[in-house]
Scaffold this motif. Structure first.
Motif, PDB file in Angstrom:
ATOM      1  N   ALA A   1      -7.368  -6.191   1.624  1.00  7.68           N
ATOM      2  CA  ALA A   1      -7.040  -6.376   3.038  1.00  7.68           C
ATOM      3  C   ALA A   1      -5.535  -6.517   3.214  1.00  7.68           C
ATOM      4  CB  ALA A   1      -7.766  -7.607   3.584  1.00  7.68           C
ATOM      5  N   ALA A   2      -4.888  -7.219   2.261  1.00 10.24           N
ATOM      6  CA  ALA A   2      -3.442  -7.402   2.353  1.00 10.24           C
ATOM      7  C   ALA A   2      -2.732  -6.053   2.271  1.00 10.24           C
ATOM      8  CB  ALA A   2      -2.958  -8.325   1.244  1.00 10.24           C
ATOM      9  N   PHE A   3      -3.241  -5.159   1.416  1.00  8.44           N
ATOM     10  CA  PHE A   3      -2.653  -3.817   1.313  1.00  8.44           C
ATOM     11  C   PHE A   3      -2.717  -3.109   2.656  1.00  8.44           C
ATOM     12  CE2 PHE A   3      -1.933  -2.092  -3.136  1.00  8.44           C
ATOM     13  CZ  PHE A   3      -1.659  -3.347  -3.659  1.00  8.44           C
ATOM     14  N   ALA A   4      -3.859  -3.226   3.322  1.00  5.45           N
ATOM     15  CA  ALA A   4      -4.006  -2.589   4.632  1.00  5.45           C
ATOM     16  C   ALA A   4      -3.012  -3.193   5.621  1.00  5.45           C
ATOM     17  CB  ALA A   4      -5.432  -2.751   5.147  1.00  5.45           C
ATOM     18  N   GLY A   5      -2.900  -4.529   5.608  1.00  2.00           N
ATOM     19  CA  GLY A   5      -1.995  -5.212   6.527  1.00  2.00           C
ATOM     20  C   GLY A   5      -0.551  -4.807   6.297  1.00  2.00           C
ATOM     21  N   ILE A   6      -0.174  -4.708   5.009  1.00  2.00           N
ATOM     22  CA  ILE A   6       1.200  -4.317   4.685  1.00  2.00           C
ATOM     23  C   ILE A   6       1.447  -2.874   5.132  1.00  2.00           C
ATOM     24  CG2 ILE A   6       2.796  -3.873   2.784  1.00  2.00           C
ATOM     25  CD1 ILE A   6       1.529  -6.294   1.352  1.00  2.00           C
ATOM     26  N   ALA A   7       0.467  -2.009   4.894  1.00  3.51           N
ATOM     27  CA  ALA A   7       0.614  -0.621   5.357  1.00  3.51           C
ATOM     28  C   ALA A   7       0.855  -0.599   6.864  1.00  3.51           C
ATOM     29  CB  ALA A   7      -0.628   0.195   4.999  1.00  3.51           C
ATOM     30  N   GLY A   8       0.141  -1.452   7.591  1.00  2.00           N
ATOM     31  CA  GLY A   8       0.271  -1.493   9.050  1.00  2.00           C
ATOM     32  C   GLY A   8       1.677  -1.849   9.494  1.00  2.00           C
ATOM     33  N   ILE A   9       2.219  -2.915   8.941  1.00  2.00           N
ATOM     34  CA  ILE A   9       3.548  -3.342   9.402  1.00  2.00           C
ATOM     35  C   ILE A   9       4.639  -2.417   8.863  1.00  2.00           C
ATOM     36  CG2 ILE A   9       3.665  -5.156   7.612  1.00  2.00           C
ATOM     37  CD1 ILE A   9       5.414  -5.201  11.030  1.00  2.00           C
TER      38      ILE A   9
END
Lengths: 408, 282
Positions: free
Chosen positions: B193-201
């Protein structure tokens, strides 16, 4: 419990009496209402618009403008004595859901329809208007078809069409020094149509079209397209993108240094919402401006003042155009002295009303409201960007002749 | 030509960061996590809200931190509770989570678009092949390489990485050998999930934020993980790079079918090599 206590019996009796009294009152009210029909008939506006889906942000503005106009009308005692009510439905931005939403509104009495965003939804309503005994006034749909081969005796357009936007580009383009142009347009009917129209005008004026690229809706990375536009060597770029696509493109083009190197003209691009998000990265982009809060008419000044007092910010272009559309409906109701869609639709052709744009006339040939149009430039303001109107065009220049394909 | 390849590399890098989270979760839990697109969107919005007040780096940290918490919660509340059920049930629940998160974002941030500028340090351009190229895009490649490198080192050389590989291979045998798979679940899903969040920002400075951004990119990251082989980290890397190049060169040389090319590739892979380029390997 077998036997009722005296207290309970008393309550029941009282209840029965209340019911009887209110029943008589209700019957009396009905009789009275029947007598007052003609004067106090309610003008019922149905608003099938985008409450979900990609155009929600436009739907929000349309609803807000209609709510404002309705409230204002009722505060003044209604339109020619008719109180005004509105009801909103969700088109989800697609023709099927749009037709269902409009049908529900029209058949429940809200049969003066307005508000769909997508032209496809507007066109889907047109074929049903007779069956529903309704009428439709477009306030956002730009497709030429509404006033072209799909025109309808009960359908009207109170906003600017694509043809009107292109009409004011011609005088602007003829004065631009840039000879080589490229085009980027959204890959669907509107983007392709806009590109075609620009191509035609530019070629007539002796300009060269270098490349045309069409990214699909919802493209996230515009880098390959920006590289192509840059490599084409064009000095000017025509941009027909909207919503999130417009924002992504503008930000990325700026980051690649493209915006600073070429002259960019955005079709429906320099609009308040989009520009507010793009901010300073949008500075220097030209565009057609259909409505702006700075239009210098007494009606518009009063409107902007009242609007700003209520919402704390001046109306956006969509809000202004929608308000003008509702003014058109109100003007026709006053003229017709009736709230029946058939009477309003009969009163509208050829009618001149006072709107935020000044005096405007509904053209009888194709039901297009003859509006002025504006050309603007995004300029730097407070660290962001603001629209500056550079040139105004009267309806004589801004509105092309009626499409002969429209037979009313 | 060089610029096109570079454009492809940038887009591929972004897809890789996103898809690697999907792959991690699939490897351990054998579930295609539909909520991944919503995590990407949530990361972008949270990162945006923090970044406009505190700066870009705190924005990235906040997005990662919140998304780890969301991921851990998802594992404990959904994946573990539904572990004995048909995997389809879990997939449907993750789809529900996607819808809930999208509505949550709509409620908190509204339906409008937001945009954020890259940090000042990364906002200029460098001259590459005689044309300006945004530094921020090179940063995306760098960030992606950093995350991929860190991931490989963790999985290959650390004890917990070994456990994750073991549990992905066979959860039951790993548990019998004393691997605490119950602890690995929240760890891996939180990380995914953190990977997805980092990709988002990380994507936010060149994309606009809106509630449908998650759904748009989720489809592409599915294509990446299917082509690479579901659950395969190396495969996701290779396929993200291939898809980046296809996207960059496709729109130039085959504009009429450019949007179709990723799906043609996926269809081809599914026919010729259904397990994906590097399927069945972690």
């Amino acid at each position: 419990m077998l036997k009722k206590s005296p207290k309970e019996e008393k309550t029941m009796l009282k209840n029965r009496r209340t019911i009887l009294t209110s029943g008589i009152a209700f019957a009396l009210a009905l009789t009275l209402a029947g007598g007052a029909m003609a004067e106090g008939d309610v003008l019922k506006i149905g608003v099938p618009t985008s409450r979900t889906g990609p155009y929600t942000i436009l739907g929000d503005q349309v609803v807000r403008a209609i709510e404002f106009a309705v409230e204002e009308a009722n505060a003044k005692g209604g339109i020619a004595g008719h109180p005004v009510e509105m009801k909103v439905g969700d088109t989800e931005g697609n023709p099927d859901a749009g037709r269902r939403a409009a049908e529900k509104l029209a058949l429940s009495g809200y049969n003066v329809l307005t508000g769909p965003i997508s032209s496809a939804v507007g066109l889907a309503l047109a074929s049903q208007l007779d069956r529903w005994d309704a009428m439709y006034v477009s306030v956002v749909n730009k497709s030429p078809k509404l006033t072209g081969d799909s025109c309808h005796p009960r359908m009207f357009r109170a906003n600017h069409s694509d043809g009107m936007d292109i009409a004011i580009v011609r005088p602007w383009l003829s004065e631009q020094a840039e000879a080589d142009w490229s085009i980027i347009g959204a890959d669907y009917v509107w983007g392709r149509g806009s590109a075609e129209a620009f191509n035609e005008v530019a070629t007539e004026l002796g300009k060269n079209i270098k490349v045309e690229v069409f990214p699909p809706l919802g493209t996230t990375d515009f880098a390959p397209y920006i590289t192509q536009l840059r490599d084409s060597g064009a000095e000017g770029i025509w941009v027909a993108l909207s919503g999130a696509d417009a924002i992504n493109f503008a930000k990325q083009a700026k980051q690649f240094g493209l915006t600073d190197r070429v002259t960019m003209f955005g079709h429906n691009f320099v609009v308040d919402q989009t520009l507010a998000t793009i901010g300073a990265d949008g500075v220097g982009i030209w565009g057609n401006v259909n409505y702006t809060a700075t239009i210098d008419t007494p009606e518009n000044k009063a409107f902007v003042e009242a609007w700003t007092a209520k919402y704390g910010a001046p109306p956006s272009n969509y809000e202004g155009e929608t308000y003008a559309g509702i003014q058109t409906i109100f003007g026709a109701v006053e003229q017709a002295g009736s709230v029946a869609p058939s009477d309003i639709a009969a009163a509208l052709p050829g009618l001149t009303i006072d709107s935020v744009f000044g005096k405007v006339t509904m053209r009888a040939e194709d039901h297009q409201l003859l509006l002025p149009n504006y050309l603007g430039l995004a300029v730097a303001k407070d660290g962001g960007a603001a629209i500056e109107v550079v040139q105004s065009y009267g309806p004589d220049v801004a509105v092309p002749a009626a499409d002969p394909a429209c037979k009313l | 030509m060089i610029i096109n390849a570079l454009n492809g590399l940038v887009y591929g890098s972004l897809l890789f960061i996103l898809a690697s989270g999907l792959v991690l979760v699939y490897g351990l839990r054998r579930v295609v996590n539909f909520a991944h697109g919503a995590f990407y969107m949530l990361g972008a919005y949270i990162g945006y809200s923090v970044a406009i007040h505190a700066g870009f780096i705190p924005g990235i940290i906040a997005a990662a931190a919140v998304l780890i918490a969301v991921g851990v919660a998802l594992d404990l509340v959904v994946f573990r509770k539904l572990a004995d059920r048909d995997p389809l049930v879990t997939v449907l629940v993750t789809f529900g989570v996607l819808l809930v998160l999208e509505d949550f974002v709509r409620t908190v941030w509204g339906t409008g678009n937001y945009a954020i500028d890259p940090p000042a340090l990364l906002s200029g351009v460098v001259q590459i092949a005689g044309a300006p190229f945004p530094i921020y895009r090179l940063f995306i490649v760098f960030a992606s390489a950093l995350m991929a490198g860190g991931m490989v080192i963790w999985l290959r050389y650390s004890r917990s990485g070994l456990w994750v590989r073991a549990a992905s291979h066979s959860p039951v045998v790993a548990a019998m050998c004393g691997v605490r798979t119950n602890v690995l679940g929240p760890l891996v899903v939180g990380l995914g999930a953190a990977f997805a969040g980092i990709a988002g920002i990380v994507a936010a400075p060149f994309l606009s934020l809106n509630p449908s951004m998650g759904a748009e990119i989720l489809v592409m990251s599915f294509v990446v993980s299917v082509v690479g082989g579901l659950g395969s980290f190396g495969g996701a890397f290779i396929s993200a790079m291939i898809l980046g190049q296809i996207q960059a060169f496709g729109v130039v040389y085959l504009p009429e079918i450019a949007a179709l090319l990723p799906f043609l590739l996926m269809a081809l892979v599914l026919v010729v090599r259904p397990q994906g380029i590097l399927g069945n390997k972690v």
